[in-house]
Design an enzyme around this catalytic site. Structure first.
Site: not given
Length: 495
Positions: A266, A271, A278, A289, A348, A350, A352
């Protein structure tokens, strides 16, 4: 730092600093005893005065002892006999390094081979020691106007019995490769998000290929992702001015007909949460991230340095998750590369969404195993804290292999279940699947989501949300995990 291995008597070695271990109760190992005898009991005399109790990590520096070629002797406490484990051994090594950093000597010799570390042979002890020392030398001051003072220490020599020298050499070699991989992972994670974006990571991959000739790199741009039908991946990136990239790394160290192992990382370079924004506090840490992708970079570097006889593929799903007038909304439905549709209930969640398309892309390599690595869920931090990575998979043998590798590498993971009952939480009235499953078992339902796209091969998922970086304080930054676990897994597959 240069690491060497020598088989010489410690009392005869010319070095700036000779490092010896002392246990509680004035216990001297073979190396310390030999030096004590050569100096007419100088070490015993110091211990009798009570200057060093021998507790793990205590140090005492002795200058100019008689009949030695070493300029100094550094005594380090090793604790109680037969109670030295990995954690204590790392503490001991870190204490040694901390003292050596403050000395003027350009080299040091470590006579620690006679220490008994629970469950560790000469190879494993050397690897643990060198990895700890090398990782402890890491500094990230690229954006500081005042750089750290250059380290005077340039060379570390491990003293080993002749019978153990080959094992110690191999352990040191593996440790250096792993530490170099961890350093690359940490560098990429620590970079600011205005520098480290998907296009930048594509350039870094090409740079790695120039350094190691056995690496092939392909960077798939937005147009190619659209042609492949990666609607889920593209949905994450559509709110950002930074275009997404799927970076494909390929290393062929074995025969062409040998199925590869695939690492999927990933790579969300920043993010914000997107429209499901967030909180502002701590959002700066969302530059980390992309540490899943960074760990794939680091593992590849270690494998390339060791030239392991395996075939390996890396898929780095890189995007930036930003809010804008064109960003994905909660309630949007997208079609993945697999053809399955996803209702995005929370933008959020995201990670996956980029991983699922990368997992489908992995099918074309007909892999032996696929492991995805992601800072996926805050729920994993709640469940396991910052010491242990979460692990799930659809093949019990693969999961056991990863657990074993993590134990050996002192980079542990813990298995969580993927029972069918959890899959029901992802039901959507409007699409094949929802991208979140409610407040319960968030780490597991994220794994369940990914499992829907990994049915054609043996697959495992590592959730490194708690282990990829340290939050706040002076030690804030990327850790380099799980490069040790992944490299050990691949070392074992290469045997």
């Amino acid at each position: 730092m240069e690491f060497l291995v020598k088989s010489v008597r410690p009392e005869t070695l010319k070095t700036a600093t000779l490092v010896l271990a002392v246990g509680e109760g004035r216990k001297l190992g073979a190396s310390a005893k030999a030096v004590d005898d050569a100096t007419g009991g100088a070490i015993s005399a110091v211990l009798k005065r009570g200057d060093l109790a021998g507790k793990v990590g205590q140090t005492l520096l002795l200058q100019s002892l008689p009949n030695l070629k070493a300029e100094r002797v550094l005594l380090v406490g090793a604790g109680k006999e037969r109670e030295l484990g990995d954690r204590q051994y790392r503490k001991l090594a870190s204490a040694v390094l901390s003292t050596l950093k403050g000395l003027a000597g350009a080299d040091a010799a470590l006579a620690l081979g006679d220490l008994a570390v629970k469950g560790r042979d000469a190879h494993a002890k050397a690897r643990l020691l060198v990895e700890t020392l090398a990782d402890g030398l890491y500094v990230f001051d690229r954006y500081k106007s005042q750089k750290a003072e250059p380290l005077k220490l340039k060379k570390l020599t491990l003293l080993a019995d002749k019978a153990d020298s080959a094992a110690v050499e191999q352990g040191s070699k593996e440790a250096q490769a792993i530490a170099n991989g961890m350093a690359l992972t940490r560098d990429l994670g620590n970079l600011p998000p205005n520098v480290c974006h998907p296009t930048f990571l594509g350039e870094q991959a090409k740079g790695l290929a120039k350094e190691f000739k056995g690496l092939k790199v392909e960077v798939l741009d937005e147009k190619k992702l659209r042609e492949l039908g990666m609607g889920s991946f593209l949905a994450v990136a559509q709110g950002s001015d930074q275009p997404p990239r799927l970076i494909v790394l390929q290393y062929n160290g074995a025969k062409k007909d040998q199925a590869p192992h695939v690492l999927v990382g990933k790579g969300i370079t920043f993010d914000t949460g997107g429209i499901s924004l967030k909180p502002g506090l701590g959002m700066d840490e969302m530059k980390f991230d992309m540490c899943g992708a960074a760990s794939v970079f680091g593992t590849f570097r270690a494998v390339l340095e060791l030239q392991l006889p395996i075939n390996l593929v890396g898929l780095l799903a890189c995007a930036e998750n930003m809010p804008s007038g064109g960003a994905t909304r909660p309630g949007d439905i997208v079609t993945t590369m697999s053809g399955q549709t996803v209702e995005i209930l929370n933008t959020d969640a995201e990670g996956r969404l980029v991983l699922c398309d990368a997992l489908t892309y992995a099918e074309r390599f007909k892999p032996q195993s696929v492991i995805d690595i992601a800072t996926l869920t805050g729920a994993c931090i709640v469940a396991l804290g910052s010491n242990t990575s979460g692990l799930m998979g659809n093949n019990e043998a693969l999961v056991r292999q990863l657990l074993k590798a993590g134990e050996f590498a002192d980079d542990r993971a813990w298995q969580l279940p993927l029972f069918d009952e959890y899959q029901e939480q992802l039901d959507s009235p409007f699409a094949d699947i929802a991208n979140i499953g409610g407040p319960k078992a968030g780490t597991i339902t994220a794994g369940c989501f990914l499992s829907r796209f990994a049915k054609k091969y043996h697959w495992a998922h590592l959730d490194i949300a708690g282990t990829a970086w340290i939050s706040g304080g002076k030690d804030k930054g990327a850790t380099g995990r799980p490069v040790p676990l992944l490299t050990q897994y691949l070392l074992e597959r290469a045997k």
